[in-house]
Write a protein that holds these residues in place. Structure first.
Motif: not given
Length: 279
Positions: A50, A113, A115, A196-199, A259
């Motif tokens: 995170k 994803n 990061g 598209k975003d960190t999962t 991305i």
């Protein structure tokens, strides 16, 4: 004397108020935990963080990786780091190097994803490569933009890494360069689900992936001893780079680049290492 006593008392009261206000507004310290194990291949791009403690730019960029944590020391002082520039003038034809064997089928997979890249995790032991007699099982594959390895000093548009592990824990990575061209339909099921975003966790892909279709037809390769290209930059990684690239459309490349505009590590010194090519 009475006047001085009143001034002193007033000053002490003011200090008390300031200290009390500061204590009420302070926030408790938070601690960050990270997984920096260098002994398992699952940590090569696999852990979702995170608050990533390394990145591809700024004070946490590649030139500083070796300074960030003790476990990352190899990123700064390693002697066999990856990626490298593959210069054809330095290639040595090997008379003992066995042709790469790829045993890929259609596999169930999941996507995330993390990061740092888009990673596809594959299930089951059925997809393997054989490099000079050693069998390695595919664990995951992921992408870099632009390519990490160079060919004669030039980067490709992207690079695809298939990460494998042998029964005794050795790591082998199969690298495939990606050039701009026509649409590559073999990647459509993956590209339709690009997060598209960190999962926080990977999501299962509805369709199985025909892994063999992701590779070029010509499997002639260049090999060398290197490392993971992300922290902890663990060495003793067997690298195989296919000489023939695959193609993706400008739109496919652009969708990934939106991305991850730049998630590649610059090339490292080859040093005394050999680049060997198939006969």
């Amino acid at each position: 004397m009475k006047k001085n006593w009143r001034v002193c008392l007033s000053s002490m009261f003011a200090i008390f108020l300031v200290v009390s206000a500061t204590g009420c507004n302070s926030q408790p310290a938070t601690s960050k935990t990270t997984n920096t194990s260098s002994s398992t291949i699952s940590n090569a791009h696999a852990v979702v963080q995170k608050s990533p403690h390394w990145s591809y730019e700024g004070d946490q960029g590649p030139e500083h990786w070796g300074e960030l944590e003790q476990d990352f020391a190899a990123c700064g002082n390693g002697q066999e780091q990856s990626p490298v520039n593959i210069e054809h003038t330095h290639l040595e034809a090997s008379h003992t190097q066995q042709p790469l064997q790829v045993h890929y089928t259609t596999a169930k997979a999941s996507i995330l994803n993390n990061g740092h890249t888009i990673q596809i995790n594959t299930a089951g032991p059925g997809n393997t490569i054989v490099v000079d007699g050693t069998r390695y099982t595919l664990k995951q594959f992921h992408f870099h933009h632009p390519s990490e390895h160079q060919i004669d000093g030039k980067n490709a548009e992207m690079e695809l890494h298939f990460v494998h592990q042998s029964d005794n824990g050795r790591t082998a990575v199969l690298g495939v360069l990606i050039q701009r061209g026509t649409e590559n339909k073999a990647f459509n099921s993956i590209w339709s689900k690009l997060p598209k975003d960190t999962t926080s966790q990977d999501a299962a892909l509805e369709e199985g992936i025909n892994l063999a279709s992701l590779l070029p037809k010509d499997l002639h390769s260049v090999r060398y001893n290197g490392s993971l290209t992300t922290p902890p930059c663990t060495e003793h990684v067997n690298w195989t780079i296919l000489e023939q690239p695959i193609k993706m459309s400008a739109d496919q490349i652009s969708r990934f680049a939106t991305i991850f505009p730049d998630n590649h590590r610059p090339v490292q010194q080859l040093g005394a290492r050999e680049l060997t090519a198939d006969k």
